[in-house]
Design a protein around this motif. Structure first.
Motif, PDB file in Angstrom:
ATOM      1  N   HIS A 155       0.841  -1.317  -0.126  1.00  0.00           N
ATOM      2  CA  HIS A 155      -0.182   0.136   0.094  1.00  0.00           C
ATOM      3  C   HIS A 155       0.797   1.263   0.014  1.00  0.00           C
ATOM      4  O   HIS A 155       0.242   2.241  -0.110  1.00  0.00           O
ATOM      5  CB  HIS A 155      -0.778   0.026   1.061  1.00  0.00           C
ATOM      6  CG  HIS A 155      -2.156  -0.946   1.189  1.00  0.00           C
ATOM      7  ND1 HIS A 155      -3.063  -0.750  -0.025  1.00  0.00           N
ATOM      8  CD2 HIS A 155      -2.574  -2.141   1.591  1.00  0.00           C
ATOM      9  CE1 HIS A 155      -3.951  -1.815  -0.132  1.00  0.00           C
ATOM     10  NE2 HIS A 155      -3.494  -2.552   0.808  1.00  0.00           N
TER      11      HIS A 155
ATOM     12  N   ASP B 196      -4.909   5.339  -2.600  1.00  0.00           N
ATOM     13  CA  ASP B 196      -6.221   4.798  -2.634  1.00  0.00           C
ATOM     14  C   ASP B 196      -7.015   5.950  -2.851  1.00  0.00           C
ATOM     15  O   ASP B 196      -6.862   6.910  -2.485  1.00  0.00           O
ATOM     16  CB  ASP B 196      -6.614   3.837  -1.454  1.00  0.00           C
ATOM     17  CG  ASP B 196      -5.952   2.609  -1.189  1.00  0.00           C
ATOM     18  OD1 ASP B 196      -5.986   1.791  -2.083  1.00  0.00           O
ATOM     19  OD2 ASP B 196      -5.615   2.409  -0.112  1.00  0.00           O
TER      20      ASP B 196
ATOM     21  N   LEU C  17     -11.215   6.995  -2.727  1.00  0.00           N
ATOM     22  CA  LEU C  17     -12.517   6.714  -1.994  1.00  0.00           C
ATOM     23  C   LEU C  17     -13.647   7.409  -2.627  1.00  0.00           C
ATOM     24  O   LEU C  17     -14.637   6.996  -2.462  1.00  0.00           O
ATOM     25  CB  LEU C  17     -12.251   6.904  -0.455  1.00  0.00           C
ATOM     26  CG  LEU C  17     -11.220   6.158   0.125  1.00  0.00           C
ATOM     27  CD1 LEU C  17     -10.828   6.675   1.562  1.00  0.00           C
ATOM     28  CD2 LEU C  17     -11.197   4.807  -0.025  1.00  0.00           C
TER      29      LEU C  17
ATOM     30  N   ILE D 244      -3.651   5.763   6.489  1.00  0.00           N
ATOM     31  CA  ILE D 244      -4.699   5.425   7.561  1.00  0.00           C
ATOM     32  C   ILE D 244      -5.114   3.921   7.305  1.00  0.00           C
ATOM     33  O   ILE D 244      -5.503   3.367   6.453  1.00  0.00           O
ATOM     34  CB  ILE D 244      -6.308   5.972   7.645  1.00  0.00           C
ATOM     35  CG1 ILE D 244      -5.804   7.680   7.629  1.00  0.00           C
ATOM     36  CG2 ILE D 244      -7.145   5.480   8.496  1.00  0.00           C
ATOM     37  CD1 ILE D 244      -7.221   8.414   7.526  1.00  0.00           C
ATOM     38  N   SER D 245      -4.746   3.022   8.343  1.00  0.00           N
ATOM     39  CA  SER D 245      -4.727   1.293   8.322  1.00  0.00           C
ATOM     40  C   SER D 245      -3.803   1.032   7.067  1.00  0.00           C
ATOM     41  O   SER D 245      -4.525   0.196   6.233  1.00  0.00           O
ATOM     42  CB  SER D 245      -6.059   1.060   8.197  1.00  0.00           C
ATOM     43  OG  SER D 245      -6.706   1.510   9.678  1.00  0.00           O
TER      44      SER D 245
ATOM     45  N   HIS E 283      -4.078   2.486   4.231  1.00  0.00           N
ATOM     46  CA  HIS E 283      -4.364   2.970   3.072  1.00  0.00           C
ATOM     47  C   HIS E 283      -3.909   4.596   2.737  1.00  0.00           C
ATOM     48  O   HIS E 283      -4.072   5.146   3.802  1.00  0.00           O
ATOM     49  CB  HIS E 283      -5.967   3.251   2.976  1.00  0.00           C
ATOM     50  CG  HIS E 283      -6.634   1.902   3.043  1.00  0.00           C
ATOM     51  ND1 HIS E 283      -6.923   1.366   1.849  1.00  0.00           N
ATOM     52  CD2 HIS E 283      -7.119   1.201   4.244  1.00  0.00           C
ATOM     53  CE1 HIS E 283      -7.580   0.169   2.251  1.00  0.00           C
ATOM     54  NE2 HIS E 283      -7.567  -0.130   3.606  1.00  0.00           N
TER      55      HIS E 283
ATOM     56  N   LYS F  78      -4.307   2.358  14.043  1.00  0.00           N
ATOM     57  CA  LYS F  78      -4.525   2.669  12.653  1.00  0.00           C
ATOM     58  C   LYS F  78      -3.360   3.309  11.965  1.00  0.00           C
ATOM     59  O   LYS F  78      -3.256   3.415  10.807  1.00  0.00           O
ATOM     60  CB  LYS F  78      -5.662   3.535  12.467  1.00  0.00           C
ATOM     61  CG  LYS F  78      -6.952   2.866  13.148  1.00  0.00           C
ATOM     62  CD  LYS F  78      -8.198   3.545  12.624  1.00  0.00           C
ATOM     63  CE  LYS F  78      -9.566   2.689  13.177  1.00  0.00           C
ATOM     64  NZ  LYS F  78      -9.450   1.452  12.608  1.00  0.00           N
TER      65      LYS F  78
ATOM     66  N   HIS G 245     -18.467   9.153   6.633  1.00  0.00           N
ATOM     67  CA  HIS G 245     -18.892   7.640   6.632  1.00  0.00           C
ATOM     68  C   HIS G 245     -19.446   7.557   5.267  1.00  0.00           C
ATOM     69  O   HIS G 245     -19.179   6.470   4.613  1.00  0.00           O
ATOM     70  CB  HIS G 245     -19.352   7.188   7.828  1.00  0.00           C
ATOM     71  CG  HIS G 245     -19.379   5.610   7.924  1.00  0.00           C
ATOM     72  ND1 HIS G 245     -18.426   5.224   8.902  1.00  0.00           N
ATOM     73  CD2 HIS G 245     -20.472   4.898   7.283  1.00  0.00           C
ATOM     74  CE1 HIS G 245     -18.579   3.726   8.652  1.00  0.00           C
ATOM     75  NE2 HIS G 245     -19.667   3.525   7.816  1.00  0.00           N
TER      76      HIS G 245
ATOM     77  N   ILE H 128     -13.076   3.792   5.845  1.00  0.00           N
ATOM     78  CA  ILE H 128     -11.698   3.607   6.201  1.00  0.00           C
ATOM     79  C   ILE H 128     -11.273   4.974   6.924  1.00  0.00           C
ATOM     80  O   ILE H 128     -10.533   5.029   8.119  1.00  0.00           O
ATOM     81  CB  ILE H 128     -10.756   3.557   4.865  1.00  0.00           C
ATOM     82  CG1 ILE H 128     -11.161   2.126   4.238  1.00  0.00           C
ATOM     83  CG2 ILE H 128      -9.445   3.731   4.927  1.00  0.00           C
ATOM     84  CD1 ILE H 128     -10.588   1.714   2.828  1.00  0.00           C
ATOM     85  N   VAL H 129     -11.768   6.051   6.361  1.00  0.00           N
ATOM     86  CA  VAL H 129     -11.244   7.484   6.916  1.00  0.00           C
ATOM     87  C   VAL H 129     -12.068   7.675   8.451  1.00  0.00           C
ATOM     88  O   VAL H 129     -13.228   7.724   8.500  1.00  0.00           O
ATOM     89  CB  VAL H 129     -11.623   8.604   6.137  1.00  0.00           C
ATOM     90  CG1 VAL H 129     -11.026   9.955   6.586  1.00  0.00           C
ATOM     91  CG2 VAL H 129     -10.937   8.321   4.724  1.00  0.00           C
TER      92      VAL H 129
END
Ligand code: 6R9
Length: 627
Positions: A7, A12, A14, A532-533, A535, A565, A595, A601-602
């Motif tokens: 990653h 990524d 979103l 984040i995690s 991503h 995270k 969300h 994810i965020v």
């Protein structure tokens, strides 16, 4: 290989913006460059880059033509129009006064108190020549440097052109900077002369600029700086040092309105301009007379589909590259009328910009996302009070343009009739690089496709092109004429920072993704990417998601460390002026909005509500200050 995706190599994405805006039939009929022309231009540039730019160069006047369009024998030292002789000011002024443009308005200027001054091409030509002779009388000659510590005034344009006319190198220092920075710049640049004003108007106040100059120059020896020229603007008392300071008006009063344009090599320096860095040290970027002129002229005329009746307003300060390329040089090279406004966009109230558009019949308005978001906070009431029907094209530059602000501009200012052009470029590129044209299909939030001759791509950490939909580093793979020719001081910066990160490619420092139509979406600065995690997500997507909430005017997110995270996001937002909900209500509302928009994810750890976001003096959000 299955399962081995790292990653850290790509970003990524979103956020998915589905709205599409097609050009109106009238635009397709009237555009100077239609989709077929554009296709042909792309084909030519792809097969023979030099032929494409040679054709663009033929539209301008040269004292001596080039031996070679592009010398790429020693990359990254690309040299454009080798052997050619020219002067950008000859093209911006002299060649127009031989035509009907002589009596056309070159510059419309409006002061913050409401006063106005206008110059035809002939009047501007005479004023520039007078000051060129004035500078010569102070001993300024080809190759000397001149610092212009100037606000938005006609004399700022005159000074830039007067320097360039005699081959001196101008360096604008933004008038919002203080004495300390000016002192730093003077010591770095070693100008023979500093040009400034007594004072100017900003948000109802008089800013006493000459006082800053005096502070900046304490103990500065004459070897570094010989003279200071002061323009009268606010008529405030100033101290004049009789051995050093001259009033502009005294200097030009007896000068002849003719001065020959110095014959310059195409790659002789035209100006030095410091980048408006949002983090780290600002670099003094150097641009040329020849290549810069060709790139700016072509992109100005094509991107804005210039017509002889246009009144063009670029609302950027001349202290930044946007002001250099598209307030001063682009419009004057093209022989159009350029508009300049001295003051604050909210003075005396939030309709000042709309008032200026209607008063002068502006047809093309080039602004920034920051400015749009600022004006948007006041709603549609103000624009509705003004006749904006002369507008035909809208443009923006400087930061990621969040779709909501794009849509607001399109609807409330363009009344659904004007294409909104989101143009990506940089101080270093000198000219617009990735941008729609008025006949392009538009997607709010996307800068669409590279202009003809621009080979842009998105690569992973190893320099390999990333697949569609994935994000990565924005690079330029072929040289372009308005590219910077150097950086002040450390020449290694060019090889190491710009061309060394991915060998053979120019590293822009931005992250972006490309969609299934080959459209580019800028996701923010590479230094600001959130992780984040596992991503990696560009800040622009999260910020766009936040501003898509009807209450949010502006948003900035930064990553903060989290044990589990890696990082979570912290957001800072400003709200529209009509919001009545409490911070607590909004807090949970915005979290669930994120969300819904971006999925699980965020995670937004916290949201802080501010009256204003910290910005750089060129209006970009200063993420480093919030971190
Ligand atoms: C012209 C100018 C350059 C940086 C650039 C990028 C950001 C500029 C943008 C944009 C998203 C756009 N930027 N245009 N980001 N969409 N249309 O602003 O030059 O002051 O050197 O800044 O601005 O991050 O790398 P400069």
């Amino acid at each position: 290989m299955e399962g081995s995706v790292d990653h850290n190599e790509t970003l990524d994405s979103l956020l998915h913006e589905e709205r599409v805006f097609r050009p109106l039939p009238q635009m397709m009929i009237e555009a100077g460059v239609n989709p077929q022309d554009l296709r042909a231009a792309r084909e030519l540039a792809d097969t023979d880059l030099s032929a494409y730019w040679e054709e663009a160069a033929e539209e301008l006047d040269w004292f001596t033509k080039w031996e070679k369009v592009l010398d790429d024998s020693e990359p990254p030292d690309y040299r454009w129009f080798t052997g050619a002789r020219c002067n950008i000011v000859y093209n911006a002024l002299d060649r127009h006064i031989e035509t009907v443009n002589k009596n056309r308005l070159a510059l419309i200027w409006e002061g913050e108190p409401g006063d106005s001054r206008q110059f035809t091409y002939y009047e501007l030509y005479r004023a520039v020549n007078r000051f060129a002779n004035g500078l010569k009388s102070l001993g300024v000659s080809k190759g000397d440097r001149v610092v212009l510590y100037m606000p938005q005034l006609p004399e700022t344009v005159i000074s830039m052109l007067a320097c360039a006319r005699i081959g001196a190198v101008h360096s604008l220092v933004f008038s919002g900077f203080s004495a300390r920075l000016l002192r730093e710049r003077v010591r770095e640049i070693h100008p023979k002369v500093v040009v400034t004003v007594d004072g100017f108007y900003r948000n109802g106040q008089v800013i006493r600029l000459k006082e800053e100059v005096d502070r900046a120059l304490i103990d500065t020896p004459a070897e570094i700086l010989e003279s200071v020229v002061v323009v009268h603007r606010a008529n405030v008392d100033v101290d004049m040092d009789s051995a050093r300071d001259y009033w502009y008006e005294d200097l030009v009063r007896h000068e002849r309105p003719h001065a020959p344009a110095e014959i310059m090599a195409a790659d002789d320096p035209l100006f030095i301009l410091h980048t408006s860095s949002t983090s780290g040290k600002s670099k003094g970027v150097i641009h040329s007379h020849g290549g810069y002129m060709v790139g700016v002229h072509r992109t100005f005329k094509w991107v804005f589909d210039l017509k002889p009746t246009d009144i063009f307003w670029c609302a950027a300060d001349p202290g930044w590259i946007t002001g250099h390329s598209y307030l001063v040089y682009g419009p004057l090279l093209a022989g159009t009328t350029t508009v300049m406004y001295e003051g604050h966009s909210l003075y005396p109230q939030a309709d000042r910009m709309w008032n200026i558009i209607s008063k002068y019949g502006v047809t093309i308005f080039y602004t920034s996302p920051t400015q749009v978001r600022t004006l948007m906070r006041f709603g549609h009431r103000y624009p509705e009070q003004h006749d904006l029907s002369t507008l035909r094209i809208l443009g923006a530059v400087g930061e990621p343009f969040n779709p909501e602000a794009w849509i607001w501009l399109h609807k409330n200012i363009g009344k659904g009739q004007c294409p909104v052009l989101d143009t990506w470029w940089q101080t270093e590129t000198g000219m617009i690089m990735i941008s729609p044209m008025p006949v392009s299909v538009l997607k709010p939030g996307s800068v669409t496709r590279p202009l003809p001759g621009i080979d842009a791509d998105i690569v992973d950490i190893e320099g390999k092109s990333v697949p569609e939909g994935k994000g990565g580093f924005l690079v330029i793979k072929k040289p372009w004429p308005a590219m910077f020719i150097g950086v002040l001081g450390d020449e290694h910066v060019i090889r190491d920072h710009y061309w060394g990160r991915f060998p053979g490619m120019f590293y822009a420092g931005d992250v972006a993704r490309k969609d299934e139509d080959g459209y580019f979406w800028i996701q923010g600065r590479a230094d600001d990417v959130l992780n984040i995690s596992g991503h990696r997500i560009g800040t622009a997507e999260v910020e766009s998601a936040l501003t898509s909430h009807p209450h949010v005017a502006e948003a900035v997110v930064v990553g903060v460390a989290d044990k589990i995270k890696g990082q979570v996001a912290k957001a800072f937002v400003t709200l529209n002026y009509d919001v009545v909900e409490t911070d607590d209500e909004l807090h949970s509302e915005l979290k669930s909005h994120i969300h819904r928009e971006l999925g699980p994810i965020v995670i937004i750890r916290s949201i802080e509500f501010l009256d204003e976001l910290p910005k750089t003096s060129s209006g970009k959000i200063k993420r480093s200050a919030l971190k």
